[in-house]
Design an enzyme around this catalytic site. Structure first.
Site, PDB file in Angstrom:
ATOM      1  N   ARG A 107       0.886  -1.178   0.000  1.00 46.79           N
ATOM      2  CA  ARG A 107       0.000   0.000   0.000  1.00 46.79           C
ATOM      3  C   ARG A 107       0.914   1.216   0.000  1.00 46.79           C
ATOM      4  O   ARG A 107       1.713   1.394   0.916  1.00 46.79           O
ATOM      5  CB  ARG A 107      -0.899  -0.012   1.243  1.00 46.79           C
ATOM      6  CG  ARG A 107      -1.601   1.320   1.447  1.00 46.79           C
ATOM      7  CD  ARG A 107      -2.713   1.262   2.461  1.00 46.79           C
ATOM      8  NE  ARG A 107      -3.850   0.559   1.914  1.00 46.79           N
ATOM      9  CZ  ARG A 107      -5.069   0.567   2.455  1.00 46.79           C
ATOM     10  NH1 ARG A 107      -5.288   1.245   3.569  1.00 46.79           N
ATOM     11  NH2 ARG A 107      -6.051  -0.099   1.903  1.00 46.79           N
ATOM     12  N   HIS A 134      -7.343   0.764  -6.414  1.00 42.37           N
ATOM     13  CA  HIS A 134      -7.548  -0.121  -5.260  1.00 42.37           C
ATOM     14  C   HIS A 134      -8.198  -1.430  -5.763  1.00 42.37           C
ATOM     15  O   HIS A 134      -9.355  -1.713  -5.470  1.00 42.37           O
ATOM     16  CB  HIS A 134      -8.436   0.580  -4.228  1.00 42.37           C
ATOM     17  CG  HIS A 134      -8.389  -0.015  -2.855  1.00 42.37           C
ATOM     18  ND1 HIS A 134      -7.587  -1.093  -2.520  1.00 42.37           N
ATOM     19  CD2 HIS A 134      -9.069   0.305  -1.716  1.00 42.37           C
ATOM     20  CE1 HIS A 134      -7.763  -1.388  -1.245  1.00 42.37           C
ATOM     21  NE2 HIS A 134      -8.654  -0.569  -0.740  1.00 42.37           N
ATOM     22  N   GLN A 137     -10.064  -4.064  -3.483  1.00 40.31           N
ATOM     23  CA  GLN A 137     -11.363  -3.651  -2.969  1.00 40.31           C
ATOM     24  C   GLN A 137     -12.459  -3.906  -4.006  1.00 40.31           C
ATOM     25  O   GLN A 137     -13.538  -4.415  -3.680  1.00 40.31           O
ATOM     26  CB  GLN A 137     -11.328  -2.166  -2.590  1.00 40.31           C
ATOM     27  CG  GLN A 137     -12.628  -1.670  -1.997  1.00 40.31           C
ATOM     28  CD  GLN A 137     -12.924  -2.285  -0.639  1.00 40.31           C
ATOM     29  OE1 GLN A 137     -12.088  -2.245   0.251  1.00 40.31           O
ATOM     30  NE2 GLN A 137     -14.111  -2.862  -0.472  1.00 40.31           N
ATOM     31  N   ASP A 223     -17.211   7.082  -1.549  1.00 39.34           N
ATOM     32  CA  ASP A 223     -15.978   6.931  -0.764  1.00 39.34           C
ATOM     33  C   ASP A 223     -15.735   8.258  -0.052  1.00 39.34           C
ATOM     34  O   ASP A 223     -16.415   9.260  -0.338  1.00 39.34           O
ATOM     35  CB  ASP A 223     -14.828   6.588  -1.728  1.00 39.34           C
ATOM     36  CG  ASP A 223     -13.535   6.207  -1.024  1.00 39.34           C
ATOM     37  OD1 ASP A 223     -13.552   6.000   0.215  1.00 39.34           O
ATOM     38  OD2 ASP A 223     -12.491   6.125  -1.707  1.00 39.34           O
ATOM     39  N   CYS A 263     -16.223   1.307   0.517  1.00 41.55           N
ATOM     40  CA  CYS A 263     -15.051   0.476   0.840  1.00 41.55           C
ATOM     41  C   CYS A 263     -14.676   0.561   2.314  1.00 41.55           C
ATOM     42  O   CYS A 263     -13.984  -0.312   2.817  1.00 41.55           O
ATOM     43  CB  CYS A 263     -13.879   0.870  -0.043  1.00 41.55           C
ATOM     44  SG  CYS A 263     -13.315   2.572   0.193  1.00 41.55           S
ATOM     45  N   ARG A 291     -13.185  -9.090   1.441  1.00 47.72           N
ATOM     46  CA  ARG A 291     -11.799  -8.787   1.127  1.00 47.72           C
ATOM     47  C   ARG A 291     -10.936 -10.016   1.403  1.00 47.72           C
ATOM     48  O   ARG A 291     -10.072 -10.385   0.611  1.00 47.72           O
ATOM     49  CB  ARG A 291     -11.288  -7.601   1.976  1.00 47.72           C
ATOM     50  CG  ARG A 291     -11.833  -6.238   1.595  1.00 47.72           C
ATOM     51  CD  ARG A 291     -11.254  -5.731   0.282  1.00 47.72           C
ATOM     52  NE  ARG A 291      -9.812  -5.632   0.293  1.00 47.72           N
ATOM     53  CZ  ARG A 291      -9.106  -4.602   0.779  1.00 47.72           C
ATOM     54  NH1 ARG A 291      -9.732  -3.552   1.276  1.00 47.72           N
ATOM     55  NH2 ARG A 291      -7.788  -4.597   0.725  1.00 47.72           N
TER      56      ARG A 291
HETATM   57  N1  NVA Z   1      -9.975   6.453  -1.295  1.00 39.23           N
HETATM   58  C1  NVA Z   1      -9.611   6.039   0.038  1.00 39.23           C
HETATM   59  C2  NVA Z   1      -9.822   4.563   0.206  1.00 39.23           C
HETATM   60  C3  NVA Z   1      -9.482   4.017   1.572  1.00 39.23           C
HETATM   61  C4  NVA Z   1      -9.632   2.539   1.656  1.00 39.23           C
HETATM   62  C5  NVA Z   1      -8.162   6.409   0.291  1.00 39.23           C
HETATM   63  O1  NVA Z   1      -7.337   6.245  -0.615  1.00 39.23           O
HETATM   64  O2  NVA Z   1      -7.848   6.879   1.390  1.00 39.23           O
HETATM   65  N1   CP Z   2     -11.125  -0.503   2.451  1.00 35.92           N
HETATM   66  C1   CP Z   2      -9.863  -0.516   2.879  1.00 35.92           C
HETATM   67  O1   CP Z   2      -8.924  -0.726   2.123  1.00 35.92           O
HETATM   68  O2   CP Z   2      -9.737  -0.337   4.226  1.00 35.92           O
HETATM   69  P1   CP Z   2      -8.389  -0.100   5.054  1.00 35.92           P
HETATM   70  O3   CP Z   2      -7.878   1.265   4.685  1.00 35.92           O
HETATM   71  O4   CP Z   2      -8.808  -0.203   6.475  1.00 35.92           O
HETATM   72  O5   CP Z   2      -7.396  -1.172   4.678  1.00 35.92           O
END
Ligand code: NVA
Ligand code: CP
Length: 307
Positions: A107, A134, A137, A223, A263, A291
């Site tokens: 990540r 992502h 997800q 989101d 998500c 997930r």
């Molecule tokens: N769009 C959000 C998704 C978190 C799972 C982010 O990137 O923070």
């Molecule tokens: N949806 C998702 O990826 O959640 P986290 O940021 O908690 O991993």
């Protein structure tokens, strides 16, 4: 003899519709076995390294628990507790980690960072979220749709909110799996077709008014207004996004029985009304659980191919 090419999962378009059909079927089997307390340890003695350069709850727990359930083990690294935080090049990190583990999940921030890692890795790399995408997800979200409603081909998904990593990935998925996305973002936060890596604009339609995007949709999704890494824009975004809150009026404009997805993490009263996320059309907890099941199928596929 040449070594077989390594398969990475860096964006949704990395797999074909046939590969997704296999993964969804395999995830259903893996989930059934999990619910029945049946062992499914196809990755015994394999190791997954997880690198987090941003925070996580679901991604960490689902990969970590999933890998242990498959019989393997996990190494967890963050920027702060590894040499990545002291400027060791991502390419060198990739070369080193790939010599010790079988699989890597990352990540991070820019997509080019995970692409550089993958280019120097001799083991498969999975995108656990970047600024642009992502895919894990959306894999879980579409599996959740299939569990609830069957095939997603020909359906309409309404995207209400930021033109972010989730929006880009829904759009890629619509090209691979043959559905339509209605996109409504505030001005200045639109989806960029080239960043989303789309072949054409045919699978999506843009709406200025989020209510119009929801009309006739089979699935409504949103989101957070501010994704990780964009916190400096928080105040400007709060103002720009005020009308992009999925509420009961928007859900009523969708088809009867439409599902709501998010998500998570969610901010009730911002991008979604509490009555919607906690209401009968919401499947957010299934999405989160799934997930783990889809990522077990994904890890198995990347290491062992189709079973
Ligand atoms: N769009 C959000 C998704 C978190 C799972 C982010 O990137 O923070
Ligand atoms: N949806 C998702 O990826 O959640 P986290 O940021 O908690 O991993």
């Amino acid at each position: 003899m040449n070594a077989p090419a390594i398969k990475h999962y860096l964006q949704f378009a990395d797999f074909t519709a046939d590969e997704y059909a296999y993964l969804f079927e395999r995830a259903a089997l893996i989930k059934r076995k999990f619910k029945n307390y049946e062992k499914h340890d196809t990755l015994a003695d394999r190791t997954l390294a997880m690198i987090f350069e941003k925070a996580s709850t679901r991604t960490r727990v689902s990969f970590e628990a999933g890998m242990y359930q498959l019989g393997g083990s996990v190494v967890h690294l963050t920027t702060g507790d590894s040499q990545l935080g002291r400027s060791e090049p991502i390419e060198d990190t990739a070369r080193v980690i790939g010599r010790m583990v079988d699989l890597v999940m990352i990540r991070t921030f820019e997509q080019v960072r995970i692409e550089s890692f993958a280019a120097h890795s001799r083991v498969p790399v999975i995108n656990g979220l970047t600024n642009e995408f992502h895919p894990c997800q959306i894999l879980a979200d579409i599996f959740t749709w299939i569990e609830q409603r069957g095939s997603i081909a020909g359906k309409t998904v309404a995207w209400v909110g930021d033109g972010n990593n989730m929006a880009n990935t829904w759009l890629q998925a619509s090209e691979v799996l043959g559905f339509t996305v209605h996109v409504s973002t505030p001005s200045g936060y639109e989806v960029d077709q080239s960043v989303a890596g789309l072949r054409s604009p045919r699978s999506y339609k843009v709406f200025a008014d989020p209510l119009d995007a929801c009309r006739g949709a089979d699935l409504v999704t949103t989101d957070v207004w501010t994704s990780m890494g964009y916190e400096a824009e928080n105040e400007a975004r709060r103002q720009a996004f005020a009308r992009w809150c999925v509420d009961e009026t928007m859900m009523r404009a969708a088809r009867p029985g439409a599902l709501f997805m998010h998500c998570l993490p969610a901010h009730r009263g911002e991008e979604v009304a509490a009555q919607v996320i906690d209401g009968p059309q919401s499947v957010v907890w299934d999405e989160a659980e799934n997930r783990m099941h889809v990522q077990k199928a994904l890890m198995e596929y990347l290491l062992l191919g189709q079973q």
